[in-house]
Design a protein around this motif. Structure first.
Motif, short mmCIF file in Angstrom:
data_model
loop_
_atom_site.label_atom_id
_atom_site.label_comp_id
_atom_site.label_asym_id
_atom_site.label_seq_id
_atom_site.Cartn_x
_atom_site.Cartn_y
_atom_site.Cartn_z
N SER A 103 17.48 54.36 4.74
CA SER A 103 16.54 53.99 5.79
C SER A 103 15.14 53.79 5.22
CB SER A 103 16.53 55.03 6.91
OG SER A 103 16.16 56.29 6.43
N LYS A 104 14.76 54.60 4.25
CA LYS A 104 13.44 54.45 3.62
C LYS A 104 13.36 53.13 2.85
CE LYS A 104 11.05 57.94 1.93
NZ LYS A 104 10.61 59.05 1.06
N ARG A 105 14.42 52.79 2.12
CA ARG A 105 14.43 51.54 1.34
C ARG A 105 14.40 50.32 2.25
NH1 ARG A 105 18.74 52.60 -3.58
NH2 ARG A 105 17.70 54.42 -4.40
N ILE A 106 15.23 50.34 3.29
CA ILE A 106 15.27 49.20 4.22
C ILE A 106 13.92 49.06 4.93
CG2 ILE A 106 16.30 48.35 6.36
CD1 ILE A 106 18.98 49.51 5.32
N GLY A 107 13.36 50.17 5.39
CA GLY A 107 12.05 50.13 6.04
C GLY A 107 10.96 49.65 5.12
N ALA A 108 10.98 50.11 3.88
CA ALA A 108 9.96 49.68 2.91
C ALA A 108 10.10 48.19 2.63
CB ALA A 108 10.10 50.47 1.62
N TYR A 109 11.34 47.71 2.51
CA TYR A 109 11.54 46.28 2.24
C TYR A 109 11.02 45.43 3.39
CZ TYR A 109 13.40 41.83 0.91
OH TYR A 109 13.48 40.51 0.56
N VAL A 110 11.40 45.77 4.61
CA VAL A 110 10.96 44.99 5.78
C VAL A 110 9.44 45.08 5.92
CG1 VAL A 110 11.09 44.82 8.30
CG2 VAL A 110 13.17 45.18 6.98
N GLY A 111 8.86 46.24 5.66
CA GLY A 111 7.41 46.38 5.70
C GLY A 111 6.71 45.51 4.68
N GLU A 112 7.26 45.43 3.47
CA GLU A 112 6.67 44.58 2.44
C GLU A 112 6.79 43.10 2.81
OE1 GLU A 112 4.86 45.30 -0.43
OE2 GLU A 112 4.83 47.28 0.49
N VAL A 113 7.89 42.72 3.44
CA VAL A 113 8.05 41.33 3.90
C VAL A 113 6.97 41.02 4.92
CG1 VAL A 113 9.53 39.74 5.19
CG2 VAL A 113 10.51 41.14 3.38
N ILE A 114 6.76 41.93 5.87
CA ILE A 114 5.73 41.72 6.88
C ILE A 114 4.36 41.62 6.22
CG2 ILE A 114 4.52 42.80 8.82
CD1 ILE A 114 7.29 43.97 9.63
N LYS A 115 4.06 42.55 5.32
CA LYS A 115 2.76 42.55 4.63
C LYS A 115 2.53 41.27 3.85
CE LYS A 115 1.68 44.95 0.86
NZ LYS A 115 1.59 46.09 -0.03
N ASN A 116 3.57 40.77 3.19
CA ASN A 116 3.42 39.56 2.37
C ASN A 116 3.32 38.28 3.20
OD1 ASN A 116 3.52 41.10 0.06
ND2 ASN A 116 5.69 40.71 -0.31
N ASN A 117 3.80 38.31 4.44
CA ASN A 117 3.85 37.08 5.23
C ASN A 117 2.94 37.10 6.44
OD1 ASN A 117 6.11 35.40 3.93
ND2 ASN A 117 6.98 37.45 4.04
N ILE A 118 2.12 38.10 6.58
CA ILE A 118 1.22 38.17 7.73
C ILE A 118 0.04 37.22 7.51
CG2 ILE A 118 -0.25 40.05 6.95
CD1 ILE A 118 0.08 41.20 9.81
N ASN A 119 -0.33 36.53 8.54
CA ASN A 119 -1.46 35.60 8.43
C ASN A 119 -2.57 36.02 9.38
OD1 ASN A 119 -0.23 33.93 6.54
ND2 ASN A 119 0.88 32.83 8.14
#
Length: 92
Positions: A76-92
């Motif tokens: 759960s920590k890995r999946i959450g961290a991955y999705v969070g990084e995707v959001i951080k990298n693609n937020i405008n």
């Protein structure tokens, strides 16, 4: 009087490093080895589809249920961290 100067600092985890474990530390399952790769998990919005499929496989297969029962907190920590990084990298 100046106790606020001696507060403990917030400990930050290396979430990007944890997120990278999604493709660096993969189980022996053939689907995992084939799909959870650096090429597929490249922190784009489209790559979240692989994470979604992976999560569904964890919940719906005997092998996945075994992994979940043994390593729920890590997964759960890995999946959450991955999705969070995707959001951080693609937020405008």
């Amino acid at each position: 009087m100046f106790n606020f100067l001696h507060k403990e600092k917030l400990i930050k985890e290396d979430l990007q490093g944890i997120a990278k474990l999604m493709y660096q530390d993969v189980s022996d399952d053939s689907w995992d080895k084939e799909n959870l790769t650096k090429r597929n998990l490249n922190f784009t919005i489209e790559s979240v589809r692989y994470i979604d499929t992976y999560a569904k496989r964890l919940m719906n297969t005997a092998f996945g249920n075994k992994l979940l029962s043994m390593h729920f907190e890590n997964l759960s920590k890995r999946i959450g961290a991955y999705v969070g990084e995707v959001i951080k990298n693609n937020i405008n």
